[in-house]
Structures are given as C-alpha cells and as structure tokens.
Design a protein around this motif. Structure first.
Motif, mmCIF file in Angstrom:
data_model
loop_
_atom_site.group_PDB
_atom_site.id
_atom_site.type_symbol
_atom_site.label_atom_id
_atom_site.label_comp_id
_atom_site.label_asym_id
_atom_site.label_seq_id
_atom_site.Cartn_x
_atom_site.Cartn_y
_atom_site.Cartn_z
ATOM 1 N N VAL A 1 -3.310 1.120 9.859
ATOM 2 C CA VAL A 1 -2.702 1.371 8.555
ATOM 3 C C VAL A 1 -3.828 1.286 7.536
ATOM 4 O O VAL A 1 -4.397 0.217 7.335
ATOM 5 C CB VAL A 1 -1.605 0.342 8.225
ATOM 6 C CG1 VAL A 1 -1.015 0.633 6.851
ATOM 7 C CG2 VAL A 1 -0.525 0.338 9.293
ATOM 8 N N THR B 1 5.880 -2.853 8.344
ATOM 9 C CA THR B 1 6.135 -1.767 7.398
ATOM 10 C C THR B 1 5.287 -1.948 6.149
ATOM 11 O O THR B 1 5.296 -3.020 5.533
ATOM 12 C CB THR B 1 7.625 -1.723 7.011
ATOM 13 O OG1 THR B 1 8.418 -1.685 8.201
ATOM 14 C CG2 THR B 1 7.927 -0.489 6.178
ATOM 15 N N LYS C 1 3.324 0.208 2.578
ATOM 16 C CA LYS C 1 3.203 1.384 1.714
ATOM 17 C C LYS C 1 1.728 1.674 1.496
ATOM 18 O O LYS C 1 0.919 0.750 1.350
ATOM 19 C CB LYS C 1 3.898 1.163 0.368
ATOM 20 C CG LYS C 1 5.426 1.157 0.447
ATOM 21 C CD LYS C 1 6.038 1.093 -0.936
ATOM 22 C CE LYS C 1 7.556 1.085 -0.884
ATOM 23 N NZ LYS C 1 8.104 2.334 -0.345
ATOM 24 N N ARG C 2 1.390 2.971 1.454
ATOM 25 C CA ARG C 2 0.016 3.373 1.208
ATOM 26 C C ARG C 2 0.015 4.682 0.420
ATOM 27 O O ARG C 2 0.958 5.477 0.509
ATOM 28 C CB ARG C 2 -0.769 3.534 2.514
ATOM 29 C CG ARG C 2 -0.303 4.657 3.408
ATOM 30 C CD ARG C 2 -1.194 4.801 4.642
ATOM 31 N NE ARG C 2 -2.556 5.114 4.276
ATOM 32 C CZ ARG C 2 -3.030 6.347 4.180
ATOM 33 N NH1 ARG C 2 -2.241 7.396 4.429
ATOM 34 N NH2 ARG C 2 -4.277 6.563 3.836
ATOM 35 N N VAL D 1 3.549 6.727 0.554
ATOM 36 C CA VAL D 1 4.259 6.897 1.816
ATOM 37 C C VAL D 1 4.505 5.535 2.462
ATOM 38 O O VAL D 1 3.684 4.615 2.332
ATOM 39 C CB VAL D 1 3.464 7.817 2.777
ATOM 40 C CG1 VAL D 1 2.131 7.185 3.155
ATOM 41 C CG2 VAL D 1 4.276 8.131 4.026
ATOM 42 N N THR D 2 5.648 5.397 3.107
ATOM 43 C CA THR D 2 5.964 4.182 3.854
ATOM 44 C C THR D 2 5.636 4.423 5.322
ATOM 45 O O THR D 2 6.096 5.409 5.913
ATOM 46 C CB THR D 2 7.453 3.815 3.709
ATOM 47 O OG1 THR D 2 7.749 3.587 2.328
ATOM 48 C CG2 THR D 2 7.772 2.549 4.495
ATOM 49 N N VAL D 3 4.823 3.564 5.905
ATOM 50 C CA VAL D 3 4.434 3.709 7.308
ATOM 51 C C VAL D 3 4.899 2.493 8.093
ATOM 52 O O VAL D 3 4.966 1.379 7.565
ATOM 53 C CB VAL D 3 2.908 3.871 7.458
ATOM 54 C CG1 VAL D 3 2.445 5.159 6.809
ATOM 55 C CG2 VAL D 3 2.164 2.690 6.848
ATOM 56 N N GLU D 4 5.252 2.719 9.355
ATOM 57 C CA GLU D 4 5.731 1.631 10.203
ATOM 58 C C GLU D 4 4.956 1.634 11.511
ATOM 59 O O GLU D 4 4.805 2.680 12.149
ATOM 60 C CB GLU D 4 7.230 1.788 10.465
ATOM 61 C CG GLU D 4 7.828 0.598 11.193
ATOM 62 C CD GLU D 4 9.350 0.570 11.126
ATOM 63 O OE1 GLU D 4 9.950 -0.147 11.954
ATOM 64 O OE2 GLU D 4 9.926 1.260 10.265
ATOM 65 N N VAL D 5 4.457 0.485 11.883
ATOM 66 C CA VAL D 5 3.683 0.339 13.117
ATOM 67 C C VAL D 5 4.643 0.082 14.272
ATOM 68 O O VAL D 5 5.533 -0.766 14.177
ATOM 69 C CB VAL D 5 2.684 -0.829 12.999
ATOM 70 C CG1 VAL D 5 1.864 -0.966 14.272
ATOM 71 C CG2 VAL D 5 1.770 -0.628 11.793
#
Length: 312
Positions: free
Chosen positions: A113, A124, A126-127, A136-140
């Motif tokens: 991330v 979770t 945001k970047r 954008v919201t990213v989830e590992v």
C-alpha cells in the motif's frame, strides 16, 4: 490483534521525524504492539530517540557494519526476517521508504500500500491517485503481511514522552554484495529540512532567474523557514532538484507555506494540499494558486517580499 513493525529512518545518528508520523498512523490500528526497528552500524543514539516516541512498545536494534548506509538491498532482507512475527510493516513515504519498502514487500510476497494517507481499518487504507485529484480506498487481502508506506504529510508526529524498552536482535539474513555504497552527494544547508519544516517559502518561474532566487533565501532566513521551488523553477535551473515541491518532488505539510511567483500547476498543488496556511504572491490575479490560498497578494513579488521582510 495487529502487531506493527516500523522501519526507522535515520541519518547521522538522528531519527527522522517521518518515523514519529508512522507511529501515529500505526496507532490508528489500535494494535497490540508497535515496535520500531533500527538498522545501523551503531544504533544506540537512534534507538534512544525512538524509545521516547509515545505509543512505541519496543525498539529493536540490529547492529552491523553492513547497515552503516541505508542501502535497500542490504536492509530489506533483514527487515523481512524480523517482519515474520508481525501483521503490519510500515515505513515512511520518503526517499528512504520508497527505496526500502518495495524490496521488503517483494521478499514477503505481499502487495504494498503506497502513500497511505488514512487508516480505515486493519487492512483498509486510503491513498491519493491522479495527482491527488481522487482518493481511493484499498484493502489488503487476508493471509498476507500488510506492507505500507505512510504519507507523512497526512499524519502528525507522535509525542516524545514515551519510555519504550530497547532490545538487541541478531538477524541471520543473506545480505547481497552486488549493491555497494560508493558515496553520498547531498546539499548542505543551515536552513530547516524541507520535509519537516514548520514554515516553507517556495519560489517559482516568476522569480525570473537563479540570481533572483536570493530574495527567496533572504526572506526564508528572516522567518526561519525552509526553501522550496516549483518544478518550473527547477527545470529552468534556478535551484537544484532536491528543493522541488510537488507530485514529482517532495510532499510537505508545513504550518505555513508561502508560494512566491508560483502559478499553481496541479502537480505543485498536490505537494502542498496538507499545508496549514497557504500564502500566495503572484502578479497575475487569475493564477490557480489563488484558488487554494488562504491569503493572496496580487502584485510584484520584488516589491511585496522586501516589504514583508521589513515588517517581520
């Protein structure tokens, strides 16, 4: 529960403020523990500084002659070995972190991330994307270590009133020899560091020349500020690359940002969006910089800046 390992950034025996900001980001996870890893040939002084960061559980030190210089290919295998016992590995989104952390992620076979600006949950984040125009919201995925670089402009420094324990580790990791330290070429200045300064004065194409940039330096010295520049000023040869602020330069968040002769290109605005108060000085009242400035002064910078300097 989450267990966070933070890779400390340091130079010359001094802990970089970016590490304190990573600690703040880690607190957003409400983790079981936050440990700071210091890799150096002589980590004692840096470890003492890291131990004072509020919220840190332990400071882990790895002393080795190979760690005398921050070479990603040398540090990453050691970080990966230590990270085996952790759910999260954080590093700052600085030149150091952008160099080391992708190597760590690769060794852990984990997605990274990059430039995390908010912690929404254990996996979770945001970047920013598109030069900061969208978030954008990213989830590992479950089952892999969360490796992230932390956007230091988005987090405050952790307080320095802690007293974490300091422990020494012996890490058995294969350190490559194909990458070697040759030398460090860095500009020296008595002014504050650009990425950690509370006040920054930046000049743009409107300054006109490298010789004219003296007016920026003089004003910055008067108010104890760091000096930055727009990409246009750097490309024109007014000042060196390390002074560039923006998407392809340094992302900063000073309490006061003064933009002098800067029109406000989107890539520059990306680098200052988290600044506290933005002051713009430009002769063109229609410049984009005025749209985001808290205080705007439309006029000749060569007249306004000396008047401000005299006033302070």
């Amino acid at each position: 529960m989450s267990k966070v390992l933070i890779v400390a950034e340091h130079l010359g025996g001094q802990l970089n403020a970016s590490t304190a900001k990573c600690v703040t980001a880690a607190k957003g996870l409400s983790p079981e523990s936050i440990d700071v890893l210091v890799l150096s040939d002589d980590p004692a002084a840096v470890a003492e500084q890291a131990a004072k960061l509020a919220g840190v559980t332990r400071v882990l030190t790895v002393a080795s002659a190979a760690n005398a210089h921050a070479i990603a290919q040398v540090l990453a295998p050691q970080v990966a070995k230590v990270a085996a016992d952790y759910t999260h590995v954080f590093g700052p989104s600085t030149t150091f972190g952008k160099d080391v952390m992708p190597c760590v992620a690769a060794l852990l076979n984990a997605p990274q991330v990059s430039d995390a600006m908010a912690v929404e949950g254990p996996r979770t984040f945001k970047r920013p994307i598109y030069a900061g125009n969208a978030i954008v919201t990213v989830e590992v995925p479950e089952g892999v270590t969360v490796v992230a670089t932390i956007r230091t402009a988005s987090f405050a420094e952790a307080a320095r009133d802690g007293s974490a324990a300091i422990e020494t580790l012996n890490v058995e990791a294969a350190v490559p020899t194909h990458t070697r330290f040759v030398g460090l070429a860095a500009g020296s200045s008595d002014r504050p560091d650009l990425q950690s300064a509370k006040r920054v004065v930046s000049g743009g194409r409107g300054v006109g020349s490298a010789e004219n940039f003296k007016i920026i330096y003089d004003f910055a010295d008067r108010i104890g500020a760091a000096v930055g520049a727009s990409r246009a000023a750097v490309d024109a040869g007014y000042c060196p690359n390390e002074m560039q602020v923006g998407q392809t330069g340094k992302i900063i968040a000073p309490e006061l940002y003064i933009a002098v002769g800067i029109s406000g290109a989107i890539q520059h605005l990306t680098g200052i969006k988290d600044a506290g108060t933005i002051v713009a000085i430009n002769k063109d009242p229609d410049s984009a910089i005025f749209e985001i400035a808290d205080i705007g002064l439309a006029g000749d910078l060569f007249q306004i800046l000396p008047e401000l300097q005299a006033a302070v």
